[in-house]
Scaffold this active site. Structure first.
Site, PDB file in Angstrom:
ATOM      1  N   ARG A 288      32.737  38.795  36.887  1.00 16.12           N
ATOM      2  CA  ARG A 288      33.201  40.152  36.570  1.00 16.12           C
ATOM      3  C   ARG A 288      32.861  41.195  37.638  1.00 16.12           C
ATOM      4  NH1 ARG A 288      31.438  42.790  32.781  1.00 16.12           N
ATOM      5  NH2 ARG A 288      33.361  43.677  31.938  1.00 16.12           N
TER       6      ARG A 288
ATOM      7  N   CYS B 203      29.060  30.826  49.224  1.00 12.64           N
ATOM      8  CA  CYS B 203      29.413  31.176  50.598  1.00 12.64           C
ATOM      9  C   CYS B 203      30.692  32.004  50.544  1.00 12.64           C
ATOM     10  CB  CYS B 203      29.605  29.900  51.423  1.00 12.64           C
ATOM     11  SG  CYS B 203      29.812  30.233  53.181  1.00 12.64           S
TER      12      CYS B 203
END
Length: 426
Positions: A311, A345
């Site tokens: 979110r 990443c």
């Protein structure tokens, strides 16, 4: 919107430092924890929503579809909103009665006839869906989701009404709706609108009036579904929707409608966030710390991120973050501003964006942290485990744990293994 940094530290909501440490010791981190007492309290608040002629509360199961949560809510008297055929099947498999499940979806299930045979309800959300339903099930009862031309939400991505939303049949296409109904002898027994996650009381009143006016187009309507989207304050400064306040207005409007038309309509609401958001916490570990110098930032790197809570990266949503020191005695009021980031990443894996601005860095004032400390992300019961960036970087899905009202921690979903991640590769 609340400030990205506040002068006060956020507290733990239902966990204690000892319970958070127990979660890590027994289940590792990251791990979701749901508080059964909060689930019950929120369900009771929704079931007390003021109504004129009867109320059905449907849990928007997409918010947190774990079987234990669904079963607990059913035991309290809740029904269920499924946003796909797959969700409907998931509810059926955990023992939810078919008659308590209603499908309203962007993608109409190919096996809808099977669900209908079993008793699952259906609400058409587009003209094409309505026509397809009529061809398959001529003469049957159906719900109708309409876009009333008005929306509300904390961002464009949580606004599901108005001209910028694809959800529901645009209110100006009623002539086409009537023609399809006539062609297939359909009976519209429910009119459904849903505007988003803002739930401003004034907007709710306007939408309720518009929905009741639209319902007059369909004389066999028995139920009005006004959706959910009841906002909860996840951090200091955010307001939580007053269900009694907006409900009293809706109750009055239903009475007025009955006086004018003689039709005593049942009310449905479909809360998701309100029921589960504050009942959830994500227990994580600070696994690294990075500094980019005097003119840069101090970063806390967690062993969780967008793989568990998407979110903030998606909406710029705000979640309370609480550092829980372990193995040391923290000095009182020892605080520091940090950017809290995830383990992916991915530069967008940020847990402290500016409010509503997913790409803006906003340092958060937290208790001073050290590597190995626990870090609890609050307000993660809704749209977190069910809406994660699953298996990005091949991180496994985190376990889910229920904190029972007895105080016992019970595992309700195991941590995924690498074998499970790759099992469908051929």
């Amino acid at each position: 919107m609340p400030s990205a940094t506040t002068s006060k530290l956020e507290p733990l909501r239902f966990l204690t430092p000892a319970l958070a440490a127990e979660v890590r010791a027994r289940h590792g981190t990251p791990a979701y924890v749901y508080d059964q007492a909060t689930l019950r309290r929120n369900a009771q608040a929704c079931l007390a929503f003021p109504n004129a002629f009867g109320l059905t509360v449907r849990f928007a199961m997409k918010a947190c579809p774990n079987a234990s949560v669904l079963q607990f809510f059913e035991s309290l008297g809740l029904h269920f909103d499924a946003s796909s055929g797959w969700e409907a099947e998931r509810a059926l498999r955990c023992g939810i009665a078919a008659q308590k499940i209603s499908i309203a979806t962007q993608e109409m299930p190919g096996n809808l006839s099977d669900y209908r045979r079993r008793g699952v309800l259906f609400t058409a959300c587009s003209l094409q869906q309505l026509d397809r339903f009529g061809r398959q099930f001529p003469g049957e009862a159906v719900g109708l989701r309409l876009n009333p031309g008005l929306g509300s939400g904390h961002s464009g991505k949580t606004n599901v009404g108005g001209p910028g939303s694809s959800f529901g049949i645009w209110h100006e296409w009623l002539q086409q709706v009537h023609q399809i109904i006539l062609n297939h002898r359909l009976r519209v027994v429910k009119v459904h609108t849903h505007i988003g996650s803002g739930t401003d009381p004034a907007v709710w009143e306007r939408v309720a009036k518009m929905t009741l006016r639209l319902a007059r187009e369909f004389p066999e309507v028995k139920t009005i579904n006004l959706g959910g989207g009841f906002k909860v304050g996840r951090v200091a400064g955010e307001k939580t929707t007053d269900l009694q306040k907006i409900g009293k207005t809706v109750k009055r409007l239903f009475h007025e409608h009955a006086s004018e038309t003689g039709s005593e309509l049942q009310l449905e609401i479909e809360p998701g966030t309100y029921l589960v958001a504050q009942a959830g916490a994500l227990v994580t570990t600070v696994q690294d710390m990075v500094s980019t110098g005097k003119s840069g930032h101090e970063f806390l790197k967690l062993d969780a991120g967008m793989t568990e809570i998407l979110r903030p990266s998606l909406y710029g949503s705000q979640h309370a973050i609480v550092v829980v020191s372990t193995g040391r005695m923290p000095k009182k009021k020892e605080t520091k501003k940090y950017l809290v980031v995830g383990h992916c990443c991915e530069s967008g894996d940020l847990l402290t964006p500016a409010p509503g601005q997913a790409e803006t860095l906003a340092p958060r004032l937290l208790a001073r942290a050290e590597i190995g400390d626990l870090c609890v992300i609050e307000g993660t019961g809704a749209y977190c485990a069910g809406m994660s960036a699953k298996n990005y970087n091949s991180f496994p899905e985190a376990p889910e744990v229920l904190l029972e009202e007895t105080g016992k921690l019970r595992l309700i979903r195991k941590r995924q293994s690498l074998d499970q991640i790759v099992q469908n590769e051929v």
